[in-house]
Design a protein around this motif. Structure first.
Motif, PDB file in Angstrom:
ATOM      1  N   ASP A   1       1.202  -1.441   0.208  1.00 19.22           N
ATOM      2  CA  ASP A   1      -0.140   0.263  -0.378  1.00 19.22           C
ATOM      3  C   ASP A   1       0.879   1.635   0.622  1.00 19.22           C
ATOM      4  O   ASP A   1       1.744   1.696   1.007  1.00 19.22           O
ATOM      5  N   LEU A   2       0.680   1.923  -1.364  1.00 21.50           N
ATOM      6  CA  LEU A   2       2.066   2.858  -1.454  1.00 21.50           C
ATOM      7  C   LEU A   2       1.677   4.808  -0.464  1.00 21.50           C
ATOM      8  O   LEU A   2       2.140   5.347   0.531  1.00 21.50           O
ATOM      9  N   THR A   3       0.375   4.393  -0.030  1.00 22.03           N
ATOM     10  CA  THR A   3      -0.703   5.338   0.208  1.00 22.03           C
ATOM     11  C   THR A   3      -0.038   5.778   2.224  1.00 22.03           C
ATOM     12  O   THR A   3       0.499   6.465   1.952  1.00 22.03           O
TER      13      THR A   3
ATOM     14  N   PRO B   1      -5.436   6.774  -7.222  1.00 18.63           N
ATOM     15  CA  PRO B   1      -4.601   5.330  -6.752  1.00 18.63           C
ATOM     16  C   PRO B   1      -5.276   4.275  -6.327  1.00 18.63           C
ATOM     17  O   PRO B   1      -4.754   3.351  -6.118  1.00 18.63           O
TER      18      PRO B   1
ATOM     19  N   THR C   1      -2.639  -5.063 -14.659  1.00 17.34           N
ATOM     20  CA  THR C   1      -3.643  -3.913 -14.736  1.00 17.34           C
ATOM     21  C   THR C   1      -4.477  -4.008 -15.081  1.00 17.34           C
ATOM     22  O   THR C   1      -5.009  -4.178 -16.443  1.00 17.34           O
TER      23      THR C   1
ATOM     24  N   THR D   1      -0.901  -1.192  -4.212  1.00 15.16           N
ATOM     25  CA  THR D   1      -2.139  -0.105  -4.355  1.00 15.16           C
ATOM     26  C   THR D   1      -1.749   1.231  -4.042  1.00 15.16           C
ATOM     27  O   THR D   1      -0.696   1.296  -3.448  1.00 15.16           O
ATOM     28  N   GLY D   2      -2.561   2.218  -3.556  1.00  6.58           N
ATOM     29  CA  GLY D   2      -2.836   3.811  -3.478  1.00  6.58           C
ATOM     30  C   GLY D   2      -1.433   4.389  -4.102  1.00  6.58           C
ATOM     31  O   GLY D   2      -0.950   4.381  -5.060  1.00  6.58           O
ATOM     32  N   ARG D   3      -1.152   5.854  -3.654  1.00  9.85           N
ATOM     33  CA  ARG D   3      -0.596   6.491  -4.051  1.00  9.85           C
ATOM     34  C   ARG D   3       1.060   6.846  -3.328  1.00  9.85           C
ATOM     35  O   ARG D   3      -0.004   7.455  -2.175  1.00  9.85           O
TER      36      ARG D   3
ATOM     37  N   SER E   1       1.842   7.305 -12.318  1.00 11.13           N
ATOM     38  CA  SER E   1       0.647   7.843 -11.645  1.00 11.13           C
ATOM     39  C   SER E   1       1.022   7.492  -9.628  1.00 11.13           C
ATOM     40  O   SER E   1       0.342   8.400  -8.830  1.00 11.13           O
ATOM     41  N   LYS E   2       1.037   6.277  -9.766  1.00 11.66           N
ATOM     42  CA  LYS E   2       2.100   6.027  -8.314  1.00 11.66           C
ATOM     43  C   LYS E   2       2.475   6.360  -7.371  1.00 11.66           C
ATOM     44  O   LYS E   2       3.315   5.899  -5.840  1.00 11.66           O
ATOM     45  N   ARG E   3       3.931   6.777  -8.364  1.00 19.57           N
ATOM     46  CA  ARG E   3       5.730   7.987  -7.745  1.00 19.57           C
ATOM     47  C   ARG E   3       5.717   6.828  -7.984  1.00 19.57           C
ATOM     48  O   ARG E   3       6.787   7.183  -6.614  1.00 19.57           O
TER      49      ARG E   3
END
Length: 588
Positions: free
Chosen positions: A13-15, A56, A81, A115-117, A191-193
C-alpha cells in the motif's frame, strides 16, 4: 526432489507505505494458476467498475507463476493492471534478468500487488520474501540511468514517459533492454509515484532432470533453433515476403528496405548477444553513440517500415530513444505515422515526412515529455489525438490500441485476432498469420486457430513462461505439476486457459465493452498493394462464428451456462451482464 510451489502474495500500500503477506486462496491457485489468471482474479475482485486507471484505487501487480524462471526459455514476469490507454484489463510481459531475480527475491510469493499512491517518489525493494517502501531520488532520470544506478540488484522502472503518465509508457528493466510494453503499465506505475521495483534474489532451483530434459527439447525444437539464430528480428523480412508488413502509415504492405533494417543488418552491426553464456542467448547487442541497444522485431516493423526509415542505424537510434524514455515502440511508431499522415492531409500544420529520423525522434521526445500540444495529445494515443485534431481513421486502432506491424488485410485470421484481443490490438494473444499465409483456410479454420492460441497462451502466461517455449509443453506442464506434488491433468490445464480468457472478457464486459469494441477500423476495409480490404459483412459473420465457438452471446457477452461450466459463477457479480444464449452460427 519435490519443489515447493509459491502460494502467497505481497500486498504493498503506497499511500500508507505498508507491506503485508497473505496466502492466496488454494482454489484460486488451482483455477487461475498464477500470472495472468491470478492477476485477473485479483483485479476483478479489487477494482470497482469504472475505476480510474491512473487513480490510486487501481492496482498494479508484478506477477510470477508457479513455474516462473524454471520452465525452458527466457524468464518472464507479468505486469497486470487496468489499462489507461484502452480501459481494458491489461497484462504486459517482460523477460530477462529482472524477471529471473524477482522470482528468487519473492521466494514463496507469486507476486506484488501494489495499490494507493505515494506523496513523493518511492521505490519498492524486494528481497528474502519481503518488501520495503523507500524514498526515491531518481525521479526525472531516464530508464537506463535508473536501472544502472544499482548494479547489485535487478531493477524495473519507469522513464520520463511513465512519470508523465503517457498512456503507452512501459516498465523498463535490464538497463532498459526489456520492457513490459503495451497498454501503459508504466503510466499506472508513474501515477502511483513508484519509480522502481528493485529485486535482490538468486534464481530458483529445482526440477533437476526434468528441467534439463525440457530445455534440451526446447533448444532442439524449431522455435529454439529460431530463437538462437535470430530471435524476433527476422519478423520484418517474413512480413515483407508474404505481403503483410504495414509500411508508411498503413499505406503499403511491403517495404523496399526490409533487408536493410532486418536480421542481416542486425547481425552485421551486432557486438554479441545479451546472454553469451546461456543456451537461450537473447537478443543481439548493438553499439550506439550513447551506449548499447538490443533491437527487436517490433522496432524494425514500427519504427522502420512503419515510418519509412530504411537505414538500420536510424531505426536503432529511434528504438534506443523509446527505450530510454520508457515508451512502447509500437504505439510510438503509430503516433508518429499518424502525425505524418495528418500533416500530409492538412490536418496538422507541421513539417513531417516519412523517412525523417530526426523529425520522428523530436516528436517522440515531445510525446514522452508532453511538452507541446501535439505531443500531449499523442501521449494519450492515436485515437485521442485524432479526436482532438481530426484525422480519424488514418492509422488503425482496436479498443484504442494501435495495431502492430502485421497488416491483417493479408490475413483474415490475424484480423480476428486483433479484433478479439483482450487488451486491444495485439499480435501476442494469437499470431495465426504465420500459418494462414501458407494455407487455404476457411472461416472455421480461422476461428479454431485463434481460439486455441488465445486459450493456450492464457495458460502459458499464467504459468508465466516464455510463450515461445510454451510450444514444447505438449502436456501443458502437467508433468511439472506432478513433479511438484500436485495433480493437474492436461484437460484441467486446458480448461484453465479457457477459464482465464473468459474471466478477462468478463472484466471487460463489466467495464462496458461489447461487440462494437471488437470491430475493425474503416481504414482496413481499403485495399493495399496485392491485398483486398477486409469486407465488413464477411468479417461480421466471422466474428459471430468466433462468439459461437466461445459460447458467447451475439453482443460478445459470455453465457451463464459457460460460466457454470468453467466454474466462474463465484467471480460473476451483479455488475457483470451475461448473455442468455450463444450467438448463432454454422457448426464449426
Amino acid at each position: 526432489m519435490e519443489y515447493d510451489l509459491p502460494d502467497r502474495l505481497l500486498r504493498v500500500d503506497l499511500t500508507a507505505a505498508t507491506v503485508s503477506s497473505e496466502r492466496v486462496p488454494a482454489e484460486w491457485r488451482r483455477r487461475y494458476v498464477g500470472g495472468k489468471g491470478l492477476g485477473a482474479r485479483y483485479l476483478y475482485e479489487e477494482l470497482a467498475p469504472g475505476t480510474d486507471p491512473l487513480g490510486p484505487a487501481n492496482a498494479l501487480l508484478f506477477m510470477q507463476g508457479p513455474l516462473s524462471a524454471v520452465l525452458p526459455g527466457e524468464p518472464r514476469y507479468a505486469a497486470v493492471t487496468k489499462s489507461p490507454l484502452t480501459g481494458t484489463f491489461l497484462d504486459s510481459y517482460s523477460g530477462g534478468g529482472f524477471a529471473e531475480r524477482l522470482s528468487g527475491a519473492l521466494e514463496d510469493h507469486l507476486g506484488l500487488l501494489v495499490t494507493g499512491r505515494a506523496d513523493d517518489p518511492v521505490r519498492v525493494e524486494v528481497t528474502d520474501g519481503d518488501a520495503t517502501v523507500a524514498r526515491s531520488d531518481q525521479w526525472g532520470e531516464d530508464a537506463v540511468e535508473t536501472c544502472t544506478a544499482r548494479p547489485d540488484a535487478a531493477v524495473a522502472c519507469v522513464g520520463p514517459a511513465g512519470e508523465q503518465e503517457v498512456q503507452y509508457a512501459t516498465i523498463a528493466s535490464d538497463d532498459a533492454d526489456h520492457h513490459a510494453g503495451r497498454g501503459g503499465a508504466g503510466a499506472v506505475m508513474g501515477s502511483k509515484r513508484l519509480k522502481a521495483v528493485v529485486a535482490r534474489g538468486d534464481p530458483p532451483e529445482g526440477f533437476g532432470d526434468l528441467r534439463e530434459r525440457y530445455t534440451d527439447d526446447y533448444l532442439n525444437a524449431d522455435v529454439g533453433r529460431w530463437q538462437r539464430a535470430s530471435g524476433t528480428v527476422e519478423s520484418v523480412e517474413f512480413a515483407d515476403e508474404v505481403g503483410v508488413l504495414s509500411t508508411r502509415g498503413w499505406q503499403e504492405s511491403e517495404f523496399e528496405s526490409a533487408d536493410a533494417v532486418g536480421v542481416a543488418a542486425v547481425r552485421e552491426a551486432s557486438s554479441g548477444r545479451e546472454r553469451e553464456d546461456d543456451d537461450v542467448p537473447g537478443g543481439f547487442r548493438v553499439e550506439t553513440e550513447s551506449g548499447e541497444y538490443v533491437p527487436r522485431g517490433g522496432t524494425a516493423m514500427s519504427l522502420g517500415a512503419g515510418l519509412g526509415v530504411g537505414e538500420f542505424d536510424a531505426v536503432a537510434a529511434l528504438g534506443e530513444t523509446c527505450d530510454r524514455l520508457g515508451v512502447d515502440v509500437i504505439s510510438a511508431g503509430s503516433a508518429v505515422a499518424w502525425a505524418v499522415r495528418a500533416s500530409e492531409e492538412g490536418v496538422l500544420d507541421r513539417d513531417l515526412s516519412f523517412g525523417d529520423e530526426d523529425g520522428a525522434r523530436v516528436l517522440i521526445e515531445e510525446i514522452a515529455s508532453r511538452s507541446t500540444p501535439l505531443g500531449d495529445a499523442l501521449a494519450d494515443g492515436v485515437a485521442a489525438a485524432a479526436e482532438r485534431f481530426g484525422g480519424e481513421g488514418l492509422v488503425p486502432t482496436v479498443k484504442a490500441m494501435e495495431l502492430p506491424g502485421y497488416d491483417p488485410r493479408g490475413s483474415r485470421a490475424m484480423a480476428l485476432a486483433y479484433a478479439t484481443s483482450d487488451r486491444g490490438a495485439c499480435h501476442r494473444r494469437a499470431r495465426p498469420v504465420e500459418e494462414e499465409v501458407f494455407g487455404d483456410w476457411s472461416d472455421a479454420d480461422r476461428v479454431r486457430a485463434v481460439v486455441a492460441e488465445q486459450d493456450r497462451r492464457s495458460l502459458v502466461w499464467s504459468l508465466v513462461g516464455d510463450d515461445f517455449a510454451g510450444e514444447v509443453l505438449d502436456d501443458l506442464a502437467a508433468e511439472w505439476f506432478r513433479a511438484a506434488g500436485e495433480s493437474r491433468t492436461p484437460d484441467e490445464l486446458r480448461a484453465a486457459g479457457e477459464r482465464i480468457w473468459t474471466l478477462v472478457r468478463l472484466f471487460n464486459v463489466r467495464e462496458g465493452f461489447d461487440r462494437s469494441d471488437d470491430e475493425l477500423p474503416e481504414v482496413l476495409t481499403r485495399p493495399v498493394d496485392d491485398s483486398d480490404g477486409i469486407d465488413p459483412d464477411a468479417f461480421d459473420r466471422l466474428l459471430t462464428r468466433y462468439y459461437a465457438a466461445r459460447d458467447w452471446g451475439f453482443d460478445g457477452r459470455p453465457t451463464r451456462a459457460l460460466c457454470e461450466r468453467l466454474d466462474l459463477t463465484d467471480a460473476v457479480d451483479d455488475d457483470t451482464p451475461l448473455a442468455d444464449g450463444p450467438a448463432g452460427a454454422p457448426e464449426l
